[in-house]
Enzyme design. Structure first.
Site, short mmCIF file in Angstrom:
data_model
loop_
_atom_site.label_atom_id
_atom_site.label_comp_id
_atom_site.label_asym_id
_atom_site.label_seq_id
_atom_site.Cartn_x
_atom_site.Cartn_y
_atom_site.Cartn_z
N ASP A 12 34.93 30.95 40.36
CA ASP A 12 36.13 30.14 40.61
C ASP A 12 36.02 29.45 41.98
OD1 ASP A 12 36.49 32.20 42.41
OD2 ASP A 12 38.52 32.69 41.78
N CYS A 70 33.57 35.47 42.63
CA CYS A 70 34.97 35.14 42.93
C CYS A 70 35.22 35.62 44.36
CB CYS A 70 35.95 35.68 41.89
SG CYS A 70 36.25 37.45 41.89
N THR A 72 36.77 38.42 45.74
CA THR A 72 36.36 39.82 45.95
C THR A 72 35.27 40.26 45.00
OG1 THR A 72 38.03 40.53 44.38
CG2 THR A 72 38.66 40.52 46.73
N HIS A 103 20.06 52.28 36.49
CA HIS A 103 20.87 53.26 35.76
C HIS A 103 21.78 52.63 34.70
CE1 HIS A 103 20.62 56.56 39.12
NE2 HIS A 103 19.43 56.08 38.75
N HIS A 138 19.20 57.53 31.05
CA HIS A 138 20.23 56.48 31.22
C HIS A 138 20.44 55.67 29.94
CE1 HIS A 138 20.30 57.49 35.40
NE2 HIS A 138 18.99 57.29 35.49
C1 RB5 Z 1 41.38 33.70 44.14
O1 RB5 Z 1 42.19 33.45 45.22
C2 RB5 Z 1 41.01 35.18 44.06
O2 RB5 Z 1 42.12 35.93 43.70
C3 RB5 Z 1 39.87 35.42 43.10
O3 RB5 Z 1 38.76 34.67 43.51
C4 RB5 Z 1 39.36 36.83 43.00
O4 RB5 Z 1 39.12 37.40 44.25
C5 RB5 Z 1 40.09 37.71 42.10
O5 RB5 Z 1 39.74 38.88 41.91
#
Ligand code: RB5
Length: 147
Positions: A12, A70, A72, A103, A138
């Protein structure tokens, strides 16, 4: 192009810049990179859209593995793991990259742009690409995931 050199990427807006840098890095390493988007920066775009597109390609076998981004890495990994046969691993260290291959036979690597620097992302990616699946004990566990 040999099958092992095909890879897809997706992310994203939060992962957009890191996706671009990692795409270049993969291309320099000789990978044929298929970009499932986002193809332009839009801060209102939604990570499930791109994670599902990439996961469908891996789930169907069209492209054997992928790298997902993304902010996080959490949202993208939750989304990708909803598709059968996808084993998406959110990794923060090269050791996690290695072990997620050894694994878990992970077929999607997930990286968080807000949690992981470009240098660390490259090191995780190198470890993940190089790491073979150990099989053995595994194998049974991985098979249980889709049973
Ligand atoms: C976008 O702002 C953010 O929420 C997305 O990239 C991600 O971290 C969601 O888990």
């Amino acid at each position: 192009m040999e099958e092992g050199k095909k890879i897809c990427v997706a992310g994203d807006h939060a992962g957009f810049e890191l996706k671009g840098a990692i795409t270049e890095y993969l291309q320099k390493k000789g990978y044929e990179v298929h970009d499932c988007g986002a193809l332009e920066y839009d801060r209102d775009d939604d990570y499930p859209v791109f994670a599902f597109d990439l996961a469908k390609k891996v789930s169907s076998g069209e492209i054997p593995r992928g790298v997902l981004f993304c902010g996080t890495g959490v949202g993208a990994s939750i989304a990708a793991n909803r598709k059968k046969g996808v084993r998406a691993a959110l990794c923060f260290t090269p050791e996690m990259g290695t072990l997620s291959r050894a694994h878990n036979d992970s077929n999607v690597l997930v990286l968080g742009s807000r949690t992981t620097s470009l240098e660390t992302a490259k090191a995780i990616l190198d470890a993940w690409l190089a790491g073979p699946f150990e099989g053995g004990r595994h194998e049974k566990r991985v098979k249980m995931l889709d049973a």
